[in-house]
Design a protein around this motif. Structure first.
Motif, PDB file in Angstrom:
ATOM      1  N   ARG A  18       0.720  -1.177  -0.206  1.00 46.65           N
ATOM      2  CA  ARG A  18      -0.107  -0.084  -0.059  1.00 46.65           C
ATOM      3  C   ARG A  18       0.620   1.167   0.069  1.00 46.65           C
ATOM      4  O   ARG A  18       1.825   1.324   0.610  1.00 46.65           O
ATOM      5  N   ARG A  19       0.456   2.243  -0.772  1.00 49.66           N
ATOM      6  CA  ARG A  19       1.234   3.442  -0.991  1.00 49.66           C
ATOM      7  C   ARG A  19       0.135   4.408  -1.065  1.00 49.66           C
ATOM      8  O   ARG A  19      -0.917   4.329  -1.710  1.00 49.66           O
ATOM      9  N   SER A  20       0.422   5.556  -0.496  1.00 51.89           N
ATOM     10  CA  SER A  20      -0.485   6.827  -0.634  1.00 51.89           C
ATOM     11  C   SER A  20      -0.162   7.289  -2.031  1.00 51.89           C
ATOM     12  O   SER A  20       0.747   7.421  -2.760  1.00 51.89           O
ATOM     13  N   LEU A 127      -8.959   4.258   9.783  1.00 50.21           N
ATOM     14  CA  LEU A 127      -8.539   5.097   8.675  1.00 50.21           C
ATOM     15  C   LEU A 127      -7.608   4.097   7.602  1.00 50.21           C
ATOM     16  O   LEU A 127      -7.570   4.182   6.435  1.00 50.21           O
ATOM     17  N   ILE A 142      -5.028   8.584  -0.744  1.00 47.61           N
ATOM     18  CA  ILE A 142      -4.467   9.249   0.092  1.00 47.61           C
ATOM     19  C   ILE A 142      -5.274  10.142   1.112  1.00 47.61           C
ATOM     20  O   ILE A 142      -6.594  10.576   0.908  1.00 47.61           O
ATOM     21  N   VAL A 143      -4.914  10.196   2.654  1.00 46.48           N
ATOM     22  CA  VAL A 143      -5.347  10.964   3.324  1.00 46.48           C
ATOM     23  C   VAL A 143      -4.616  12.412   3.609  1.00 46.48           C
ATOM     24  O   VAL A 143      -3.430  12.226   3.776  1.00 46.48           O
ATOM     25  N   LEU A 144      -5.276  13.710   3.403  1.00 46.59           N
ATOM     26  CA  LEU A 144      -4.704  14.607   3.664  1.00 46.59           C
ATOM     27  C   LEU A 144      -5.427  15.676   4.636  1.00 46.59           C
ATOM     28  O   LEU A 144      -6.592  15.865   4.282  1.00 46.59           O
ATOM     29  N   SER A 145      -4.768  16.441   5.559  1.00 49.11           N
ATOM     30  CA  SER A 145      -5.535  17.281   6.498  1.00 49.11           C
ATOM     31  C   SER A 145      -5.151  18.735   5.766  1.00 49.11           C
ATOM     32  O   SER A 145      -5.839  19.389   5.612  1.00 49.11           O
ATOM     33  N   GLY A 146      -3.877  18.974   6.152  1.00 45.96           N
ATOM     34  CA  GLY A 146      -3.533  20.471   5.769  1.00 45.96           C
ATOM     35  C   GLY A 146      -4.157  21.253   6.972  1.00 45.96           C
ATOM     36  O   GLY A 146      -4.941  20.767   7.654  1.00 45.96           O
ATOM     37  N   ALA A 167     -10.345  15.112  10.599  1.00 44.80           N
ATOM     38  CA  ALA A 167      -9.243  14.512  10.693  1.00 44.80           C
ATOM     39  C   ALA A 167      -8.393  14.386   9.404  1.00 44.80           C
ATOM     40  O   ALA A 167      -7.212  14.847   9.349  1.00 44.80           O
TER      41      ALA A 167
END
Ligand SMILES: Cc1cc2nc3c(=O)[nH]c(=O)nc-3n(C[C@H](O)[C@H](O)[C@H](O)COP(=O)(O)O)c2cc1C
Length: 223
Positions: A18-20, A127, A142-146, A167
């Motif tokens: 698994r990779r983002s 998640l 991909i999960v991104l917050s920023g 989140a």
């Protein structure tokens, strides 16, 4: 790496590979409704003390993406009133570009006996399962917050309730361009093995002495 893959690694291949995948490498189509349902059910199979599922996802469907883009643009302007047109375009693209876009919300149950930190761990495990399930189905994610996830106005605009936490935003889609090779992290970097209390000659160890651990360099594979 895979030339030397052991039998165990082959079985775990989905997890180990698994990779983002960044949103700019994603393209249509994203997961269909049945696949999204399976991905969410995989999230619900994460370890969850008390069965609280202290998390939820908010799907942002195509017909509402322009409205979300406006919210992202306004959030950027709250943070930086002098934001350039390029910055604002980028902020909007975070809402419009991903084929499938989910908000990941952590929803700790305040009145539960389950410690809050365990609820956060359950949410994090969920998640991870969502991302691994998307990968297993052949999608990039991909999960991104920023900083936008820390903006209370934006959180309220997308339906995050008091006591909940936005989140991150999960982007999912078909992989248009493969992500770069993952940097390999050795399992030894997070491994140690407790040895109990060190005993002096003839003296049983005392519980208040710090425990001794085998160093990663002493690790013997398979022992
Ligand atoms: C809750 C959460 C929020 C994240 N937010 C960001 C972010 O805003 N920007 C970023 O570059 N990476 C962010 N990441 C990290 C990426 O999602 C990704 O895990 C990281 O780039 C490592 O890639 P890998 O998953 O392929 O190992 C976040 C991860 C998590 C779990």
């Amino acid at each position: 790496m895979w030339r030397h893959m052991t039998g165990a690694e082959r079985i775990l291949e989905v997890l180990l590979t698994r990779r983002s995948v960044s949103p700019r490498r994603l393209e249509q189509p994203g997961p269909n409704p049945d696949e999204l349902d399976a991905i969410i059910r995989a999230g619900l199979r994460a370890p969850d003390h008390g069965g609280l599922h202290p998390w939820r996802v908010i799907e942002f469907r195509p017909q509402n993406r322009e409205a979300l883009a406006w919210c992202f643009e306004q959030e950027k302007l709250r943070r930086d009133p002098l934001a350039s047109p390029t910055d604002l375009r980028r902020a909007r693209e975070h809402a419009t570009r991903p084929p499938l876009l989910l908000g990941f919300v952590v929803s700790p149950r305040e009145r539960s006996k389950i410690p809050t930190r365990e609820q956060w761990l359950s949410a994090g495990a969920a998640l991870g399962n969502l991302l691994s399930a998307a990968h297993q189905l052949g999608y990039g994610a991909i999960v991104l917050s920023g900083e936008r996830c820390f903006d209370e106005t934006l959180a309220r605009q997308v339906g995050v309730l008091p006591g909940e936490y936005l989140a991150g935003f999960i982007s999912m889609g078909s992989i248009g361009e493969a992500p770069p090779q993952a940097r390999e992290v050795l399992s030894q970097s997070v491994w140690s093995c407790w040895q109990g209390w060190q005993e002096e000659a003839g003296q049983p160890g005392r519980p208040e002495q710090p425990g001794q651990s085998i160093l990663p360099s002493d690790r013997v594979r398979g022992s």
